[in-house]
Design a protein around this motif. Sequence first.
Motif, short mmCIF file in Angstrom:
data_model
loop_
_atom_site.label_atom_id
_atom_site.label_comp_id
_atom_site.label_asym_id
_atom_site.label_seq_id
_atom_site.Cartn_x
_atom_site.Cartn_y
_atom_site.Cartn_z
N ALA A 33 0.84 -1.21 0.00
CA ALA A 33 0.00 0.00 0.00
C ALA A 33 0.87 1.26 0.00
O ALA A 33 0.59 2.22 -0.73
CB ALA A 33 -0.93 0.00 1.21
N ASP A 34 1.94 1.25 0.79
CA ASP A 34 2.87 2.39 0.81
C ASP A 34 3.55 2.56 -0.55
O ASP A 34 3.73 3.69 -1.02
CB ASP A 34 3.94 2.21 1.90
N LEU A 35 3.92 1.45 -1.17
CA LEU A 35 4.54 1.53 -2.50
C LEU A 35 3.58 2.16 -3.50
O LEU A 35 3.98 3.01 -4.29
CB LEU A 35 4.98 0.14 -2.98
N LEU A 36 2.32 1.76 -3.46
CA LEU A 36 1.32 2.31 -4.38
C LEU A 36 1.17 3.81 -4.16
O LEU A 36 1.20 4.60 -5.12
CB LEU A 36 -0.02 1.59 -4.22
N ASP A 37 1.02 4.24 -2.91
CA ASP A 37 0.87 5.67 -2.62
C ASP A 37 2.10 6.45 -3.05
O ASP A 37 1.99 7.55 -3.61
CB ASP A 37 0.62 5.88 -1.12
N THR A 38 3.27 5.90 -2.77
CA THR A 38 4.53 6.57 -3.13
C THR A 38 4.68 6.68 -4.64
O THR A 38 5.06 7.73 -5.16
CB THR A 38 5.73 5.81 -2.51
N MET A 39 4.34 5.60 -5.36
CA MET A 39 4.44 5.60 -6.83
C MET A 39 3.49 6.62 -7.44
O MET A 39 3.87 7.37 -8.33
CB MET A 39 4.12 4.20 -7.36
N ARG A 40 2.27 6.67 -6.94
CA ARG A 40 1.29 7.63 -7.48
C ARG A 40 1.73 9.06 -7.21
O ARG A 40 1.54 9.94 -8.05
CB ARG A 40 -0.08 7.37 -6.86
N ALA A 41 2.34 9.32 -6.07
CA ALA A 41 2.78 10.67 -5.71
C ALA A 41 4.00 11.09 -6.52
O ALA A 41 4.23 12.28 -6.72
CB ALA A 41 3.08 10.75 -4.22
N ALA A 42 4.80 10.13 -6.98
CA ALA A 42 6.09 10.44 -7.62
C ALA A 42 5.99 11.38 -8.83
O ALA A 42 6.78 12.32 -8.90
CB ALA A 42 6.83 9.15 -7.98
N PRO A 43 5.17 11.20 -9.83
CA PRO A 43 4.32 10.06 -10.17
C PRO A 43 5.11 9.05 -11.01
O PRO A 43 6.11 9.39 -11.63
CB PRO A 43 3.22 10.69 -11.01
N ILE A 45 4.64 4.69 -12.90
CA ILE A 45 3.76 3.58 -13.25
C ILE A 45 4.26 2.27 -12.66
O ILE A 45 3.60 1.25 -12.75
CB ILE A 45 3.57 3.44 -14.78
N GLY A 46 5.46 2.30 -12.07
CA GLY A 46 6.01 1.11 -11.44
C GLY A 46 6.99 1.52 -10.35
O GLY A 46 7.63 2.57 -10.44
N ILE A 47 7.07 0.68 -9.32
CA ILE A 47 7.99 0.95 -8.21
C ILE A 47 8.33 -0.38 -7.54
O ILE A 47 7.52 -1.32 -7.58
CB ILE A 47 7.36 1.94 -7.21
N THR A 48 9.52 -0.44 -6.96
CA THR A 48 9.94 -1.61 -6.20
C THR A 48 10.20 -1.21 -4.76
O THR A 48 10.43 -0.03 -4.46
CB THR A 48 11.24 -2.22 -6.76
N HIS A 133 12.10 -4.13 -16.40
CA HIS A 133 12.70 -2.97 -15.75
C HIS A 133 12.69 -3.15 -14.22
O HIS A 133 13.71 -2.97 -13.55
CB HIS A 133 11.91 -1.72 -16.15
N GLU A 134 11.54 -3.52 -13.66
CA GLU A 134 11.41 -3.64 -12.21
C GLU A 134 12.14 -4.87 -11.67
O GLU A 134 12.74 -4.82 -10.59
CB GLU A 134 9.94 -3.62 -11.78
N ILE A 135 12.12 -5.98 -12.40
CA ILE A 135 12.87 -7.16 -11.95
C ILE A 135 14.36 -6.88 -12.00
O ILE A 135 15.11 -7.29 -11.11
CB ILE A 135 12.45 -8.42 -12.75
N ASP A 136 14.82 -6.14 -13.02
CA ASP A 136 16.22 -5.69 -13.03
C ASP A 136 16.53 -4.96 -11.73
O ASP A 136 17.56 -5.20 -11.09
CB ASP A 136 16.49 -4.74 -14.20
N GLN A 137 15.65 -4.02 -11.34
CA GLN A 137 15.89 -3.24 -10.12
C GLN A 137 15.97 -4.15 -8.91
O GLN A 137 16.83 -3.97 -8.05
CB GLN A 137 14.79 -2.19 -9.93
N LEU A 138 15.11 -5.15 -8.84
CA LEU A 138 15.17 -6.10 -7.72
C LEU A 138 16.49 -6.86 -7.72
O LEU A 138 16.97 -7.29 -6.66
CB LEU A 138 14.01 -7.09 -7.80
N ASP A 139 17.08 -7.04 -8.90
CA ASP A 139 18.37 -7.73 -9.02
C ASP A 139 19.56 -6.80 -8.82
O ASP A 139 20.71 -7.21 -8.96
CB ASP A 139 18.48 -8.42 -10.38
N GLY A 140 19.28 -5.52 -8.55
CA GLY A 140 20.35 -4.55 -8.35
C GLY A 140 20.89 -3.96 -9.64
O GLY A 140 21.97 -3.38 -9.66
#
Length: 166
Positions: A33-43, A45-48, A133-140
Amino acid sequence: MTIRPIVRYPDRRLAMPARPVTAFDDGLRALAADLLDTMRAAPGIGITAPHIGVPLRVVVLELDAKAGPQTYVNPEIAWASPEMIMHREGSVSMPGVNDEVQRHARVRINYRDLDGIPQTEESEALRAVCHQHEIDQLDGVFWIQRLSRLKRERLVKKYEKMSRGS
């Protein structure tokens, strides 16, 4: 639900692989839920979770307001098409800059939902790009590592100049 501070490039936490989620509980739901709120505020379309300094394998995407957000826990690419596409990418951790990145046109991912139930999803076009893109980020692997050295150096200089406000 809270908007959390976003880790900014070149913070070294963005280069660290995230740990798998092992507890599928209220803490995980609160993080999503925090990730969703943070992503929308950024704005965005994806966040890890690493984008907010939490080293766990959690991704939230919201590509279409009608379809709503989707949370992916411990996602892994199971298959990628041989066809490639170019897509303009950026990051909530490096706002204001973007560039064309080559990605697989289609992918299949395995992940768990917020209840820990195994899921599989096939995607193409923008959603496939976002998964990679996001899985790359999870992999560093920060997205600019997918650029040529010259493009990466130019983009970093532009970002640094923007960040200084000059």
